[in-house]
Write an enzyme that holds these catalytic residues in place. Structure first.
Site, PDB file in Angstrom:
ATOM      1  CE  LYS A   7      -3.705  -2.242   3.117  1.00 16.31           C
ATOM      2  NZ  LYS A   7      -3.464  -2.611   4.781  1.00 16.31           N
TER       3      LYS A   7
ATOM      4  CG  ASP B  80      14.377  -0.616   5.159  1.00 18.00           C
ATOM      5  OD1 ASP B  80      15.275  -1.271   5.049  1.00 18.00           O
ATOM      6  OD2 ASP B  80      13.921  -0.630   5.492  1.00 18.00           O
TER       7      ASP B  80
ATOM      8  CE  LYS C  76      15.149   3.298   6.561  1.00 19.52           C
ATOM      9  NZ  LYS C  76      14.316   2.232   7.962  1.00 19.52           N
TER      10      LYS C  76
ATOM     11  CG  PHE D 287       9.985   2.313  10.723  1.00 18.29           C
ATOM     12  CD1 PHE D 287      10.412   1.103   9.852  1.00 18.29           C
ATOM     13  CD2 PHE D 287       8.939   3.064  11.094  1.00 18.29           C
ATOM     14  CE1 PHE D 287       9.145   0.746   9.018  1.00 18.29           C
ATOM     15  CE2 PHE D 287       7.681   2.232  10.650  1.00 18.29           C
ATOM     16  CZ  PHE D 287       8.159   0.801   9.663  1.00 18.29           C
ATOM     17  CB  VAL D 288      10.813   7.113   7.721  1.00 15.77           C
ATOM     18  CG1 VAL D 288      12.132   7.692   8.433  1.00 15.77           C
ATOM     19  CG2 VAL D 288      10.575   6.196   6.387  1.00 15.77           C
TER      20      VAL D 288
ATOM     21  NE  ARG E 246      -1.086   1.455   5.116  1.00 17.72           N
ATOM     22  CZ  ARG E 246       0.021   1.498   4.705  1.00 17.72           C
ATOM     23  NH1 ARG E 246       0.989   1.799   3.978  1.00 17.72           N
ATOM     24  NH2 ARG E 246       0.051   0.080   4.785  1.00 17.72           N
TER      25      ARG E 246
HETATM   26  P1  XMP Z   1      12.323  -4.032   1.631  1.00 15.52           P
HETATM   27  O1  XMP Z   1      12.852  -4.218   3.303  1.00 15.52           O
HETATM   28  O2  XMP Z   1      12.074  -5.433   1.061  1.00 15.52           O
HETATM   29  O3  XMP Z   1      11.532  -2.830   2.401  1.00 15.52           O
HETATM   30  O4  XMP Z   1      13.224  -3.188   0.684  1.00 15.52           O
HETATM   31  C1  XMP Z   1      10.386  -2.917   1.283  1.00 15.52           C
HETATM   32  C2  XMP Z   1       8.959  -2.521   1.940  1.00 15.52           C
HETATM   33  O5  XMP Z   1       9.188  -2.667   3.425  1.00 15.52           O
HETATM   34  C3  XMP Z   1       8.388  -1.424   4.711  1.00 15.52           C
HETATM   35  N1  XMP Z   1       9.463  -0.958   4.376  1.00 15.52           N
HETATM   36  C4  XMP Z   1       8.994   0.294   5.265  1.00 15.52           C
HETATM   37  N2  XMP Z   1       7.764   1.099   5.866  1.00 15.52           N
HETATM   38  N3  XMP Z   1       8.581   2.675   7.327  1.00 15.52           N
HETATM   39  C5  XMP Z   1       8.013   2.414   6.533  1.00 15.52           C
HETATM   40  O6  XMP Z   1       6.618   2.396   6.849  1.00 15.52           O
HETATM   41  C6  XMP Z   1       9.816   2.085   6.536  1.00 15.52           C
HETATM   42  O7  XMP Z   1      10.998   2.508   7.533  1.00 15.52           O
HETATM   43  C7  XMP Z   1       9.838   1.383   6.486  1.00 15.52           C
HETATM   44  N4  XMP Z   1      10.958   0.539   5.615  1.00 15.52           N
HETATM   45  C8  XMP Z   1      11.032  -0.596   4.320  1.00 15.52           C
HETATM   46  C9  XMP Z   1       7.904  -0.010   2.369  1.00 15.52           C
HETATM   47  O8  XMP Z   1       6.346  -1.038   2.489  1.00 15.52           O
HETATM   48  C10 XMP Z   1       8.721  -1.232   1.580  1.00 15.52           C
HETATM   49  O9  XMP Z   1       7.451  -1.236   0.155  1.00 15.52           O
HETATM   50 MG    MG Z   2       4.620  -1.077   4.478  1.00 16.64          MG
END
Ligand code: XMP
Ligand code: MG
Length: 184
Positions: free
Chosen positions: A46, A106, A134, A155-156, A168
């Site tokens: 989402k 991330d 990140k 964490f954002v 959101r």
């Molecule tokens: P990855 O680790 O798969 O992460 O690259 C991608 C998905 O993880 C969520 N994500 C976050 N959501 N704050 C959030 O609200 C964060 O700091 C954060 N880090 C990762 C995000 O949904 C992304 O699509």
């Molecule tokens: Mg998320």
């Protein structure tokens, strides 16, 4: 504007004005690259929904939009590493130029998985656009073609990004106070 959530925010990382300026720039860059190519904007739900809405309006190319929903966090702040499709594509993407729209890159698990998935489905080209990057937490070898902002290892939330499905609708990118997610 009045906000019930302001008290939960430790600090603002990216303001509304900075978001607007940068999203407009990204739209311009994508316009130059994709005019005449009828790309498909493909948002990862989402988290991308707010960014997607602003980005497609900042990029006035003939295009259409699609969404896929994945889940890997299960209400935690650290990726479980397993990516599950919870809402699949509703159209054939064979031969399409995809602009994948993500909220944050991330660990890279989500986009590494999706890139393979879309290539297997016959996409002609894939351009990864992420609002936030990140890089400090990357475990998969994956880079965005376009990134809005690089953020530190915190964490954002806001502008589509959630903690446990909330926050959101905050219009900027902020860091939550640790006590908000303490004990999780
Ligand atoms: P990855 O680790 O798969 O992460 O690259 C991608 C998905 O993880 C969520 N994500 C976050 N959501 N704050 C959030 O609200 C964060 O700091 C954060 N880090 C990762 C995000 O949904 C992304 O699509
Ligand atoms: Mg998320």
């Amino acid at each position: 504007m009045r906000s019930e959530m302001e008290n939960d925010i430790l600090k603002v990382l990216v303001t509304e004005e900075e978001l607007k300026t940068r999203v407009d720039q990204l739209g311009e860059i994508l316009f130059e690259k994709f005019q005449g190519k009828n790309p498909l904007f493909l948002g990862v739900l989402k988290g991308s929904f707010v960014f997607m809405a602003d980005l497609v309006r900042a990029c006035q190319v003939k295009s259409d939009v699609e969404f896929i929903a994945v889940s890997s966090y299960q209400n935690a702040t650290v990726s479980s590493g397993r990516v599950q499709i919870t809402r699949d594509l509703q159209q054939d993407i064979t031969g399409r130029h995809l602009i994948i729209v993500e909220d944050i890159l991330d660990s890279g698990n989500t986009l590494a998985f999706l890139k393979e998935y879309f290539l297997a489905k016959g996409a002609s080209s894939i351009t990864l656009v992420t609002l936030l990057d990140k890089p400090s937490r990357r475990t998969k070898h994956i880079t965005a073609d376009l990134a809005g902002f690089t953020v530190p290892d915190e964490f954002v939330v806001g502008y589509g990004l959630d903690y446990a499905q909330q926050y959101r609708n905050i219009p900027y990118i902020g860091v939550l106070k640790p006590e908000v997610y303490a004990g999780n």
